[in-house]
Design a protein around this motif. Structure first.
Motif, PDB file in Angstrom:
ATOM      1  N   GLU A  87     -12.170   5.398  -6.157  1.00 26.64           N
ATOM      2  CA  GLU A  87     -11.399   6.645  -6.052  1.00 26.64           C
ATOM      3  C   GLU A  87     -10.653   6.714  -4.723  1.00 26.64           C
ATOM      4  OE1 GLU A  87     -12.085  11.486  -5.981  1.00 26.64           O
ATOM      5  OE2 GLU A  87     -13.688  10.196  -6.709  1.00 26.64           O
ATOM      6  N   TYR A  88     -11.311   6.306  -3.639  1.00 29.58           N
ATOM      7  CA  TYR A  88     -10.667   6.332  -2.339  1.00 29.58           C
ATOM      8  C   TYR A  88      -9.461   5.387  -2.321  1.00 29.58           C
ATOM      9  CZ  TYR A  88      -9.948   6.665   2.633  1.00 29.58           C
ATOM     10  OH  TYR A  88      -9.380   6.900   3.857  1.00 29.58           O
ATOM     11  N   TYR A  89      -9.630   4.202  -2.903  1.00 25.06           N
ATOM     12  CA  TYR A  89      -8.508   3.264  -2.982  1.00 25.06           C
ATOM     13  C   TYR A  89      -7.355   3.873  -3.775  1.00 25.06           C
ATOM     14  CZ  TYR A  89      -5.503  -0.400  -4.645  1.00 25.06           C
ATOM     15  OH  TYR A  89      -4.392  -1.118  -4.967  1.00 25.06           O
ATOM     16  N   GLU A  90      -7.655   4.460  -4.924  1.00 21.34           N
ATOM     17  CA  GLU A  90      -6.608   5.055  -5.769  1.00 21.34           C
ATOM     18  C   GLU A  90      -5.854   6.156  -5.032  1.00 21.34           C
ATOM     19  OE1 GLU A  90      -8.592   6.189  -9.387  1.00 21.34           O
ATOM     20  OE2 GLU A  90      -8.840   4.105 -10.028  1.00 21.34           O
ATOM     21  N   GLU A  91      -6.561   6.921  -4.220  1.00 20.28           N
ATOM     22  CA  GLU A  91      -5.925   8.005  -3.466  1.00 20.28           C
ATOM     23  C   GLU A  91      -5.017   7.475  -2.352  1.00 20.28           C
ATOM     24  OE1 GLU A  91      -9.277  10.195  -1.992  1.00 20.28           O
ATOM     25  OE2 GLU A  91      -9.709  11.093  -3.946  1.00 20.28           O
ATOM     26  N   ASN A  92      -5.271   6.265  -1.872  1.00 20.53           N
ATOM     27  CA  ASN A  92      -4.560   5.743  -0.704  1.00 20.53           C
ATOM     28  C   ASN A  92      -3.752   4.481  -0.964  1.00 20.53           C
ATOM     29  OD1 ASN A  92      -5.535   7.487   1.696  1.00 20.53           O
ATOM     30  ND2 ASN A  92      -7.375   7.071   0.514  1.00 20.53           N
ATOM     31  N   GLN A  93      -3.709   4.015  -2.192  1.00 18.29           N
ATOM     32  CA  GLN A  93      -3.060   2.735  -2.488  1.00 18.29           C
ATOM     33  C   GLN A  93      -1.556   2.722  -2.204  1.00 18.29           C
ATOM     34  OE1 GLN A  93      -3.352   1.656  -6.624  1.00 18.29           O
ATOM     35  NE2 GLN A  93      -3.041   3.765  -7.286  1.00 18.29           N
ATOM     36  N   ALA A  94      -0.927   3.862  -2.148  1.00 16.92           N
ATOM     37  CA  ALA A  94       0.514   3.910  -1.891  1.00 16.92           C
ATOM     38  C   ALA A  94       0.846   3.734  -0.409  1.00 16.92           C
ATOM     39  CB  ALA A  94       1.093   5.235  -2.393  1.00 16.92           C
ATOM     40  N   LEU A  95      -0.158   3.804   0.460  1.00 22.61           N
ATOM     41  CA  LEU A  95       0.077   3.632   1.888  1.00 22.61           C
ATOM     42  C   LEU A  95       0.454   2.179   2.187  1.00 22.61           C
ATOM     43  CD1 LEU A  95      -2.949   5.682   3.264  1.00 22.61           C
ATOM     44  CD2 LEU A  95      -0.553   6.406   3.144  1.00 22.61           C
ATOM     45  N   ASP A  96       1.364   1.990   3.116  1.00 19.89           N
ATOM     46  CA  ASP A  96       1.840   0.647   3.467  1.00 19.89           C
ATOM     47  C   ASP A  96       0.738  -0.262   3.993  1.00 19.89           C
ATOM     48  OD1 ASP A  96       4.418   1.133   2.691  1.00 19.89           O
ATOM     49  OD2 ASP A  96       5.118   1.658   4.704  1.00 19.89           O
ATOM     50  N   HIS A  97      -0.272   0.309   4.614  1.00 20.09           N
ATOM     51  CA  HIS A  97      -1.309  -0.501   5.245  1.00 20.09           C
ATOM     52  C   HIS A  97      -2.563  -0.670   4.375  1.00 20.09           C
ATOM     53  CE1 HIS A  97      -2.190   3.636   6.387  1.00 20.09           C
ATOM     54  NE2 HIS A  97      -3.428   3.259   6.656  1.00 20.09           N
TER      55      HIS A  97
END
Length: 191
Positions: A87-97
């Protein structure tokens, strides 16, 4: 020093009780610390790479075919990150880093563009986490060493289904690869 957090194979198949090739409780026990590390790195705008094993159903030509049962098969829930990390990955996957990277061998460097990705960003220090300490984390560390990266391993963020192999690998990281192995009572903070 520019650094990157590498999360290796922390998937349902390698960690969940019903995973196809699970290390079980040792892998589950590192989830809180691993999530804490990932969250801190993401919030600090530092690179986090999820290097995830990818296999295809009935691939008889893959060398692991004869060694292990089918695991991390494309399109299955076994490839999803274990526990709260998915879930954490899905929430942040759009970040460049934040990056997801498929791998098909033990080492996250074998047959991937990981080295190029790191060099483009001037990264020279890798913090390796995930499972299994004595297989994929070890082979990734050996390649990182051979490519000239500084290596940091935190005992709280690696696990294996083989306790003797886990302990051996921790010693090998430190004594043969020159890695900094932080102990359970230390914190791997920014220098």
């Amino acid at each position: 020093m520019n650094r990157c957090l590498l999360v290796i194979d922390y998937t349902n198949d390698f960690v969940a009780d019903d995973g196809a090739l699970t290390c079980g409780k040792p892998g589950q026990d590192i989830e809180p610390d691993l999530r804490s590390f990932v969250k801190k790195w993401v919030e600090d705008n530092e690179p986090v790479v999820f290097a995830v094993d990818l296999h295809h159903q009935d691939d008889q030509y893959h060398p692991e075919h004869k060694l292990f049962p089918p695991h991390n098969v494309e399109g299955t829930d076994g490839r999803k990150l274990y526990g709260s990390l998915q879930e954490y990955y899905e929430e942040n996957q759009a970040l460049d880093h934040v990056r997801w990277m498929d791998k098909t061998r033990y080492s996250a460097f074998a047959g991937t563009d990981l080295d190029l990705y790191l060099k483009e960003r001037g990264i020279n220090e890798l913090h390796l986490t995930g499972v299994c300490t004595d297989i994929c984390v070890l082979h990734t560390a050996m390649d990182a060493y051979n490519l000239g990266y500084s290596i940091v391993i935190d005992e709280r963020a690696v696990a294996s289904f083989n306790e003797a192999g886990h302990k051996w690998a921790l010693g090998h990281f430190e004594n043969v690869l020159g890695a900094k192995v932080t102990k359970n009572n230390e914190r791997a903070e920014k220098a």
